[in-house]
Design an enzyme around this catalytic site. Sequence first.
Site, short mmCIF file in Angstrom:
data_model
loop_
_atom_site.label_atom_id
_atom_site.label_comp_id
_atom_site.label_asym_id
_atom_site.label_seq_id
_atom_site.Cartn_x
_atom_site.Cartn_y
_atom_site.Cartn_z
N HIS A 199 1.12 48.04 -80.12
CA HIS A 199 -0.24 47.47 -80.12
C HIS A 199 -0.55 46.88 -78.76
O HIS A 199 0.32 46.84 -77.88
CB HIS A 199 -0.36 46.39 -81.20
CG HIS A 199 0.46 45.17 -80.93
ND1 HIS A 199 1.74 45.00 -81.39
CD2 HIS A 199 0.19 44.05 -80.20
CE1 HIS A 199 2.21 43.83 -81.00
NE2 HIS A 199 1.30 43.23 -80.26
N TYR A 247 7.84 37.78 -75.20
CA TYR A 247 6.92 38.18 -74.12
C TYR A 247 7.67 38.11 -72.80
O TYR A 247 8.41 37.15 -72.54
CB TYR A 247 5.73 37.22 -74.03
CG TYR A 247 4.75 37.27 -75.16
CD1 TYR A 247 4.06 38.43 -75.48
CD2 TYR A 247 4.46 36.12 -75.89
CE1 TYR A 247 3.14 38.45 -76.51
CE2 TYR A 247 3.53 36.13 -76.92
CZ TYR A 247 2.87 37.31 -77.22
OH TYR A 247 1.95 37.32 -78.24
N GLU A 294 5.41 42.95 -74.55
CA GLU A 294 6.00 42.32 -75.72
C GLU A 294 6.92 43.31 -76.42
O GLU A 294 6.62 44.51 -76.48
CB GLU A 294 4.89 41.90 -76.69
CG GLU A 294 5.38 41.25 -77.98
CD GLU A 294 4.25 40.90 -78.96
OE1 GLU A 294 3.17 41.52 -78.88
OE2 GLU A 294 4.45 40.02 -79.79
FE LIG Z 1 1.31 41.27 -79.52
#
Ligand SMILES: [Fe+2]
Length: 310
Positions: free
Chosen positions: A155, A258, A268
Site C-alpha cells: 500500500h 518505518y 514501511e
Molecule cells: Fe502504511
Amino acid sequence: MALKGLLRASMAQVRVLNIDDSVHFYRDVLGLVEVGRAGDKVFFKGYDEFDHHTFAIRKADKPGLDFLAFKVSDNGYLDAFEAKTKAFGLPIETIAPNSDQPGYGKRLAVSLPNGHRIDLFVDVEQAKQTPGLHNPEVLPNGKLPVGCGCIAFDHALLFGPNSAQTVKYFREVLEMGLVEVLKAPDGNGDICSWLTGSNRPHDVAVLEFEQPGKVHHFAFKLEDWNHIGRCADFLTMNDVVIDAGPMRHGITRGYTIYFFDPSGNRVETFAGGYAYYPDMPTRVWDFDQVGKGIFYYSRRLQDNYLTVVT
Ligand SMILES: [Fe+2]
C-alpha cells in the site's frame, strides 16, 4: 469468487537518486527479486507475487512517487472505471502496452485531485519466478528469502490537497471501501482516510496536505510479527535509518517498521491487520487519539510523522 472490480494496489514506480545504492537496498536488504532493467529503471517483485513486476525505481533528481497502480479484475470494469472517471471530471490518459513498463498491457493513468497519478490496468504477464503452483513449498523454490524477505507490494500513504475529493473519487468511481478515518482537529471532516479495494485493511491512504503529489510512505508486506522483528534486525545490521518501530498501529492493527531508503523515501514493512469486508462500518479516530492510532504502544505522534515527505 466474489472479489471483482479494483483488486488491489499492485505496483508503484518510485524516484531514486542512485540506482546502485537503491538496487542494493531493495534487492539485497528488503529481499525483492530483481526482474530486469530498461533505461533508467529497474524492476522488482516480491517472492510471493505472480505479476511480471510490482515495483519500479527510476533514477531522478528528487525522490518521490511517480505513480501507484491498481490491478482491475477485467476489462468490463476497466472500461466502466474509464467512463466514470471522465464523468467525475478527472484527466485520464491511455498508456500503450509494453511501453514504459515491460510485461504490462494497456494502463489508464488518472490525475487525482491531490496531485498524484494512479494507473489502472488488467493485463500483465506472469513473472518467470512465481510462488509454486504444483505441490508447492511454503518458500520460493524451497529456499529462505533474501534479507528482510518482503513478500509483496502492499500500500501507500499519499499526501496532498483536496483529499475529500480524492476520497470521493476512490469511493464513488473505483468503489473502494472506506476502512478507517481520522477526523480533523476541529472535528469537521476527515484529514486522513484509509481505503481498500480488497480485504486488505488498506490499499491506499490519503492525508490532507498543502503540497500536491507528496508521498509519506509506500509499504511491502511481511508475513507476521516475527518477520517484522527479523526485518528490524536486518535493517540495523545494514545501517538503514529506522524512522519508527518495530511497533503496532491502532489503525488497521498492522505490525510495522518505518525506515528510509538511500534516497530519503520513507518505506514501511507491514504485516497483519484485520481482514476487511465491504459490509463493515468505517472505524473513526478523533484527532486527539492520532498518537494511539499510528503509534499504538507509545501513543505519541512522532514529530516528523506529518512533516517529512518526498
Ligand atoms: Fe502504511
